[in-house]
Design an enzyme around this catalytic site. Structure first.
Site, PDB file in Angstrom:
ATOM      1  NE  ARG A   1      -0.617   0.139   5.019  1.00 31.61           N
ATOM      2  CZ  ARG A   1      -0.422   1.258   5.715  1.00 31.61           C
ATOM      3  NH1 ARG A   1      -0.780   2.424   5.192  1.00 31.61           N
ATOM      4  NH2 ARG A   1       0.128   1.236   6.914  1.00 31.61           N
TER       5      ARG A   1
ATOM      6  CB  ALA B   1       3.502   9.491  -1.844  1.00 35.01           C
ATOM      7  CG  HIS B   2       5.450   8.196  -5.260  1.00 32.77           C
ATOM      8  ND1 HIS B   2       4.348   7.628  -5.879  1.00 32.77           N
ATOM      9  CD2 HIS B   2       5.249   9.532  -5.271  1.00 32.77           C
ATOM     10  CE1 HIS B   2       3.520   8.597  -6.251  1.00 32.77           C
ATOM     11  NE2 HIS B   2       4.032   9.753  -5.885  1.00 32.77           N
ATOM     12  NE  ARG B   3       6.719   0.682  -0.406  1.00 38.87           N
ATOM     13  CZ  ARG B   3       5.394   0.664  -0.497  1.00 38.87           C
ATOM     14  NH1 ARG B   3       4.708   1.801  -0.563  1.00 38.87           N
ATOM     15  NH2 ARG B   3       4.738  -0.479  -0.516  1.00 38.87           N
ATOM     16  CG  LEU B   4      10.308   8.970  -2.807  1.00 38.03           C
ATOM     17  CD1 LEU B   4      10.092  10.156  -3.736  1.00 38.03           C
ATOM     18  CD2 LEU B   4      11.767   8.513  -2.841  1.00 38.03           C
TER      19      LEU B   4
END
Length: 219
Positions: A8, A188-191
């Site tokens: 997720r 978000a976006h694994r950042l």
């Protein structure tokens, strides 16, 4: 079972340097308060990671019972697996997995026994059944059946039926004095946003006027 696509995104919000307290304990207390107010189940639950004499890491979940400027306190049997590990290697790590808030906190430091007075104060505040369980359970040692465990519990109940239950000499607390504390906020976006507080050495503290340095870590 295919699990490689189980994921997720983390969208609850970021973490900025200017939002952090200068002291990590203050920052931790704020996040812990928010976890409690959010109605999280077991917000004080933390993983304690230790390493034994052979270098084998081990983890288990315990409950944080106190946090103050000196560190993080939990209680256990001093003859347990974790206590044996701490005897040979007092360097430990704690982890708080606050999934509902998309947050984690990692603590690295040294475990030290709290005073007998502190252990007694906390032990006396526990429910009577928990006090009896501390006497009945030879923590981490093999036990043949739950029936035997309950027999030991009932035997302790009979033994201490008159008066207060004393503090076992094999039971007490540890305080983890932190050398570093990392705060992780999902992004978000694994950042993700990660900030690590590292305790300064005495000479460096006199130069900077603070006890900790803070740096952002790449996700």
């Amino acid at each position: 079972m295919d699990i490689d696509q189980v994921r997720r995104d983390y969208l609850q919000g970021g973490l900025k340097r200017e939002d952090l307290a200068s002291d990590p304990i203050e920052q931790f207390e704020l996040w812990l308060k928010q976890a409690i107010e959010a109605g999280m189940q077991d917000p004080t639950a933390m993983t304690v990671a230790t390493v034994d004499a052979e270098g084998q890491p081990s983890q288990r979940i315990v409950l944080l019972k106190q946090v103050d400027p000196q560190g993080f306190v939990f209680y256990t049997n001093y003859e347990s697996h974790k206590a044996q590990d701490i005897t040979v290697n007092p360097l430990v790590s704690l982890h708080f997995p606050w999934h509902a808030l998309e947050r984690q906190v990692k603590v690295c430091g040294r475990a030290e026994k709290v005073s007998a007075a502190d252990s007694l104060k906390y032990f006396s505040s526990r429910p009577e059944e928990s006090q009896l369980a501390a006497w009945a359970s030879a923590q981490s040692r093999p036990v043949s059946s739950r029936q035997l465990l309950m027999q030991q519990f009932n035997a302790m109940k009979e033994k201490f039926k008159q008066g207060k239950i004393p503090l076992p000499d094999f039971w007490g607390g540890y305080r983890v004095v932190p050398s570093s504390i990392e705060f992780w906020q999902g992004g978000a976006h694994r950042l993700h946003d990660r900030f690590q507080y590292s305790r300064l050495k005495a000479d460096d503290r006199s130069e900077t006027g603070g006890d900790w340095t803070i740096e952002r870590l790449a996700p």
